[in-house]
Write a protein that holds these residues in place. Structure first.
Motif, PDB file in Angstrom:
ATOM      1  N   GLY A 149       0.785  -1.220   0.000  1.00 31.29           N
ATOM      2  CA  GLY A 149       0.000   0.000   0.000  1.00 31.29           C
ATOM      3  C   GLY A 149       0.818   1.271   0.000  1.00 31.29           C
ATOM      4  O   GLY A 149       0.317   2.326   0.394  1.00 31.29           O
ATOM      5  N   VAL A 150       2.085   1.208  -0.451  1.00 30.63           N
ATOM      6  CA  VAL A 150       2.909   2.413  -0.493  1.00 30.63           C
ATOM      7  C   VAL A 150       2.394   3.349  -1.581  1.00 30.63           C
ATOM      8  O   VAL A 150       1.712   2.923  -2.517  1.00 30.63           O
ATOM      9  N   THR A 151       2.720   4.630  -1.456  1.00 30.57           N
ATOM     10  CA  THR A 151       2.272   5.630  -2.417  1.00 30.57           C
ATOM     11  C   THR A 151       3.476   6.305  -3.061  1.00 30.57           C
ATOM     12  O   THR A 151       4.548   6.416  -2.453  1.00 30.57           O
ATOM     13  N   VAL A 152       3.297   6.753  -4.306  1.00 31.84           N
ATOM     14  CA  VAL A 152       4.366   7.451  -5.014  1.00 31.84           C
ATOM     15  C   VAL A 152       4.736   8.718  -4.249  1.00 31.84           C
ATOM     16  O   VAL A 152       3.867   9.508  -3.866  1.00 31.84           O
ATOM     17  N   GLY A 153       6.024   8.888  -4.002  1.00 32.37           N
ATOM     18  CA  GLY A 153       6.489  10.024  -3.234  1.00 32.37           C
ATOM     19  C   GLY A 153       6.510   9.788  -1.745  1.00 32.37           C
ATOM     20  O   GLY A 153       7.074  10.594  -0.994  1.00 32.37           O
ATOM     21  N   GLY A 154       5.889   8.715  -1.304  1.00 35.73           N
ATOM     22  CA  GLY A 154       5.886   8.393   0.116  1.00 35.73           C
ATOM     23  C   GLY A 154       7.256   7.942   0.580  1.00 35.73           C
ATOM     24  O   GLY A 154       8.041   7.386  -0.197  1.00 35.73           O
ATOM     25  N   ARG A 155       7.560   8.186   1.852  1.00 32.04           N
ATOM     26  CA  ARG A 155       8.845   7.811   2.427  1.00 32.04           C
ATOM     27  C   ARG A 155       8.627   6.754   3.502  1.00 32.04           C
ATOM     28  O   ARG A 155       7.810   6.931   4.406  1.00 32.04           O
ATOM     29  N   TYR A 156       9.380   5.648   3.375  1.00 27.67           N
ATOM     30  CA  TYR A 156       9.228   4.518   4.277  1.00 27.67           C
ATOM     31  C   TYR A 156      10.617   4.017   4.669  1.00 27.67           C
ATOM     32  O   TYR A 156      11.549   4.056   3.861  1.00 27.67           O
ATOM     33  N   SER A 157      10.729   3.528   5.880  1.00 26.76           N
ATOM     34  CA  SER A 157      12.000   2.929   6.279  1.00 26.76           C
ATOM     35  C   SER A 157      12.152   1.576   5.594  1.00 26.76           C
ATOM     36  O   SER A 157      11.159   0.924   5.232  1.00 26.76           O
ATOM     37  N   VAL A 158      13.388   1.162   5.428  1.00 24.95           N
ATOM     38  CA  VAL A 158      13.647  -0.160   4.852  1.00 24.95           C
ATOM     39  C   VAL A 158      12.999  -1.243   5.722  1.00 24.95           C
ATOM     40  O   VAL A 158      12.439  -2.211   5.205  1.00 24.95           O
ATOM     41  N   GLU A 159      13.056  -1.073   7.034  1.00 24.98           N
ATOM     42  CA  GLU A 159      12.418  -2.049   7.917  1.00 24.98           C
ATOM     43  C   GLU A 159      10.918  -2.144   7.658  1.00 24.98           C
ATOM     44  O   GLU A 159      10.348  -3.247   7.617  1.00 24.98           O
ATOM     45  N   SER A 160      10.255  -1.009   7.459  1.00 23.36           N
ATOM     46  CA  SER A 160       8.824  -1.027   7.160  1.00 23.36           C
ATOM     47  C   SER A 160       8.555  -1.758   5.856  1.00 23.36           C
ATOM     48  O   SER A 160       7.564  -2.491   5.727  1.00 23.36           O
ATOM     49  N   LEU A 161       9.435  -1.584   4.876  1.00 29.08           N
ATOM     50  CA  LEU A 161       9.259  -2.271   3.598  1.00 29.08           C
ATOM     51  C   LEU A 161       9.428  -3.780   3.755  1.00 29.08           C
ATOM     52  O   LEU A 161       8.700  -4.563   3.122  1.00 29.08           O
ATOM     53  N   TRP A 162      10.370  -4.206   4.619  1.00 31.20           N
ATOM     54  CA  TRP A 162      10.510  -5.643   4.861  1.00 31.20           C
ATOM     55  C   TRP A 162       9.241  -6.196   5.511  1.00 31.20           C
ATOM     56  O   TRP A 162       8.784  -7.292   5.169  1.00 31.20           O
ATOM     57  N   LEU A 163       8.672  -5.457   6.439  1.00 29.73           N
ATOM     58  CA  LEU A 163       7.433  -5.903   7.079  1.00 29.73           C
ATOM     59  C   LEU A 163       6.301  -5.977   6.059  1.00 29.73           C
ATOM     60  O   LEU A 163       5.522  -6.937   6.037  1.00 29.73           O
ATOM     61  N   GLY A 164       6.210  -4.985   5.194  1.00 31.35           N
ATOM     62  CA  GLY A 164       5.182  -5.015   4.160  1.00 31.35           C
ATOM     63  C   GLY A 164       5.385  -6.154   3.180  1.00 31.35           C
ATOM     64  O   GLY A 164       4.419  -6.728   2.661  1.00 31.35           O
ATOM     65  N   LEU A 165       6.637  -6.497   2.931  1.00 32.48           N
ATOM     66  CA  LEU A 165       6.947  -7.606   2.023  1.00 32.48           C
ATOM     67  C   LEU A 165       6.528  -8.936   2.617  1.00 32.48           C
ATOM     68  O   LEU A 165       5.916  -9.771   1.942  1.00 32.48           O
ATOM     69  N   LEU A 166       6.861  -9.153   3.887  1.00 32.15           N
ATOM     70  CA  LEU A 166       6.684 -10.469   4.492  1.00 32.15           C
ATOM     71  C   LEU A 166       5.317 -10.654   5.139  1.00 32.15           C
ATOM     72  O   LEU A 166       4.816 -11.778   5.221  1.00 32.15           O
ATOM     73  N   LEU A 167       4.684  -9.571   5.604  1.00 34.56           N
ATOM     74  CA  LEU A 167       3.372  -9.706   6.226  1.00 34.56           C
ATOM     75  C   LEU A 167       2.257  -9.677   5.191  1.00 34.56           C
ATOM     76  O   LEU A 167       1.304 -10.447   5.285  1.00 34.56           O
ATOM     77  N   ARG A 168       2.367  -8.782   4.221  1.00 31.52           N
ATOM     78  CA  ARG A 168       1.310  -8.620   3.232  1.00 31.52           C
ATOM     79  C   ARG A 168       1.714  -9.104   1.846  1.00 31.52           C
ATOM     80  O   ARG A 168       0.968  -8.905   0.887  1.00 31.52           O
ATOM     81  N   SER A 169       2.876  -9.707   1.730  1.00 35.80           N
ATOM     82  CA  SER A 169       3.367 -10.172   0.436  1.00 35.80           C
ATOM     83  C   SER A 169       3.358  -9.029  -0.571  1.00 35.80           C
ATOM     84  O   SER A 169       2.976  -9.197  -1.733  1.00 35.80           O
ATOM     85  N   GLY A 170       3.794  -7.841  -0.130  1.00 39.42           N
ATOM     86  CA  GLY A 170       3.700  -6.651  -0.957  1.00 39.42           C
ATOM     87  C   GLY A 170       4.593  -6.685  -2.178  1.00 39.42           C
ATOM     88  O   GLY A 170       5.823  -6.598  -2.065  1.00 39.42           O
ATOM     89  N   ASN A 171       3.969  -6.777  -3.355  1.00 43.63           N
ATOM     90  CA  ASN A 171       4.743  -6.725  -4.590  1.00 43.63           C
ATOM     91  C   ASN A 171       5.330  -5.337  -4.805  1.00 43.63           C
ATOM     92  O   ASN A 171       6.398  -5.191  -5.415  1.00 43.63           O
ATOM     93  N   ASP A 172       4.625  -4.299  -4.305  1.00 44.05           N
ATOM     94  CA  ASP A 172       5.163  -2.949  -4.391  1.00 44.05           C
ATOM     95  C   ASP A 172       6.411  -2.811  -3.524  1.00 44.05           C
ATOM     96  O   ASP A 172       7.418  -2.226  -3.933  1.00 44.05           O
ATOM     97  N   ALA A 173       6.364  -3.372  -2.319  1.00 40.94           N
ATOM     98  CA  ALA A 173       7.541  -3.339  -1.448  1.00 40.94           C
ATOM     99  C   ALA A 173       8.711  -4.084  -2.078  1.00 40.94           C
ATOM    100  O   ALA A 173       9.872  -3.660  -1.965  1.00 40.94           O
ATOM    101  N   ALA A 174       8.434  -5.201  -2.755  1.00 42.37           N
ATOM    102  CA  ALA A 174       9.502  -5.971  -3.410  1.00 42.37           C
ATOM    103  C   ALA A 174      10.199  -5.131  -4.473  1.00 42.37           C
ATOM    104  O   ALA A 174      11.436  -5.139  -4.577  1.00 42.37           O
ATOM    105  N   ASN A 175       9.423  -4.388  -5.268  1.00 42.81           N
ATOM    106  CA  ASN A 175      10.025  -3.563  -6.311  1.00 42.81           C
ATOM    107  C   ASN A 175      10.895  -2.460  -5.716  1.00 42.81           C
ATOM    108  O   ASN A 175      11.980  -2.163  -6.237  1.00 42.81           O
ATOM    109  N   VAL A 176      10.419  -1.831  -4.639  1.00 44.41           N
ATOM    110  CA  VAL A 176      11.192  -0.756  -4.023  1.00 44.41           C
ATOM    111  C   VAL A 176      12.498  -1.309  -3.456  1.00 44.41           C
ATOM    112  O   VAL A 176      13.582  -0.751  -3.664  1.00 44.41           O
ATOM    113  N   LEU A 177      12.412  -2.405  -2.722  1.00 40.80           N
ATOM    114  CA  LEU A 177      13.608  -2.982  -2.107  1.00 40.80           C
ATOM    115  C   LEU A 177      14.609  -3.433  -3.159  1.00 40.80           C
ATOM    116  O   LEU A 177      15.824  -3.243  -3.005  1.00 40.80           O
ATOM    117  N   ALA A 178      14.120  -4.023  -4.250  1.00 43.30           N
ATOM    118  CA  ALA A 178      15.026  -4.468  -5.307  1.00 43.30           C
ATOM    119  C   ALA A 178      15.710  -3.279  -5.965  1.00 43.30           C
ATOM    120  O   ALA A 178      16.908  -3.326  -6.275  1.00 43.30           O
TER     121      ALA A 178
END
Length: 396
Positions: A149-178
């Protein structure tokens, strides 16, 4: 991604099933044995044939694993009948493979590939760094797919992105982290890091084309490779903490709303001793699952690919396979999880764009005197050991 939701009652019955214990034994290569299977009520769609298995790759971990059929210890209880086309149960502590069905058969991974993303990039990224989401990170993502559920221009910690990846299977988080982990090469650099990590782990049948596990050209893995990847991921304390989290609150940032995310369906809270897991689903991959549970000092991983939603779904099948594995006495195995290669890939922490890298630490004020003293001592030793300078030494 969509996953089957198995009722707690069904999982409770599976989790408490009594199975006999067999004595430890090692299995040798055997003729083809068909895997116990149950037909789903609805036939799955026809899928393209996976690439053939290289004989050398098929023998990784032991000759008994070089089969498209069943590999179990001699005298073991009958393995549960499942819809998964391939599966494997391994002891992460000892590295022993307890059994499997087509352990080296190529299958598409779906979202369990996110474990490879974590294994490759968690050592590189500082969890406290803030990342701004780019429009390209969300391009070509189906809104109906699993998203943090990240938004364009939004700022998130890397830790938050890992949580979004593993808890919600976030494909958006995967793209950002990669993208961030890929450095100057961007998202494709992150995917390359995943493939480098697969080679380092000797997961030779794994090739990533997307960071999220969404289907991509030539993207495959195997039940055996997923066990290698799970062992690497679960060896990290931060990964274990993230994957065991059930609810996380992502704090708001200026111009960025906060997020409340809950864990996607896994065996957490449903199967005794579960440490965490990851589900996956695409039309091509069907249901996939990787999970780890601990009981009596044993830490078992189960990996399965190509499962269907009924009668048990990937979670019910994983629970049944874990029960079967825990029923085997320690030492009963058909192979082993091989150790990673010695070759080291670039695993440095990559500073996020806009963040300054940590400055180099100044040298100790004693560094130069110590070095000069060591040099003088070495020169004196050489002179003393040379016959010309050694008192009383005989000339030759």
């Amino acid at each position: 991604m969509t996953t089957s939701r198995v009722t707690a009652v069904t999982l409770s019955v599976i989790a408490t099933a009594a199975v006999g214990v067999v004595p430890p034994t090692k299995a040798a290569a055997a003729p083809f044995v068909r895997c116990p299977a149950v037909q789903p009520p609805v036939s799955p769609p026809a899928l393209p044939s996976p690439p053939p298995v290289d004989p050398a790759q098929g023998a990784v971990g032991g000759s008994a694993l070089a089969t498209p059929g069943l590999a179990v210890p001699a005298g073991a209880p009958t393995a549960p009948a499942v819809t998964a086309t391939s599966w494997l149960v391994a002891d992460l502590n000892s590295g022993e493979v307890l059994g499997g069905c087509g352990p080296h058969v190529h299958r598409t991974p779906a979202s369990v590939q996110k474990l490879l993303l974590a294994a490759a990039l968690m050592p590189r990224l500082d969890p406290a760094q803030m990342v701004e989401v780019a429009r390209a990170d969300l391009r070509d993502l189906d809104p109906a797919s699993s998203l943090m559920g990240v938004t364009v221009g939004g700022r998130y910690s890397v830790e938050s992105l890992w949580l979004g990846l593993l808890l919600r299977s976030g494909n958006d988080a995967a793209n950002v982290l990669a993208r961030v982990g890929g450095g100057a090469a961007g998202r494709q650099g992150g995917v390359q890091a995943m493939n480098d990590e697969a080679r380092r782990l000797r997961a030779y049948q794994t090739h990533a084309a997307t960071p999220s596990g969404l289907d991509g050209p030539g993207q495959y893995t195997s039940a055996y490779d997923l066990a290698l990847i799970a062992r690497a991921a679960f060896a990290r304390e931060d990964f274990r903490r993230y994957v065991a989290t059930t609810v996380a609150q992502i704090p708001a940032q200026p111009g960025t709303p906060g997020l409340a995310i809950t864990h996607d369906t896994t065996l957490l809270g449903r199967y005794p001793g579960t440490l965490g897991g990851k589900t996956g689903f695409t039309d091509l991959a069907r249901q996939t699952y990787v999970g780890v549970a601990e009981r009596g000092g044993r830490r078992l991983a189960v990996t399965l690919l190509g499962a269907e939603t009924a009668p048990l779904g990937s979670l019910g099948e994983a629970a049944a396979l874990l029960n079967w594995g825990f029923a085997l006495a320690p030492g009963a195995s058909v192979g082993e999880l091989v150790a990673p290669e010695e070759k080291k890939y670039d695993r440095r922490v990559v500073p996020v764009k806009g963040e300054r890298p940590e400055p180099a630490r100044p040298a100790s004020p004693w560094a130069l005197p110590v070095a000069l003293g060591l040099g003088a001592a070495l020169l004196l030793a050489v002179l003393l050991l040379t016959p010309r300078w050694r008192r009383g030494a005989r000339r030759r």
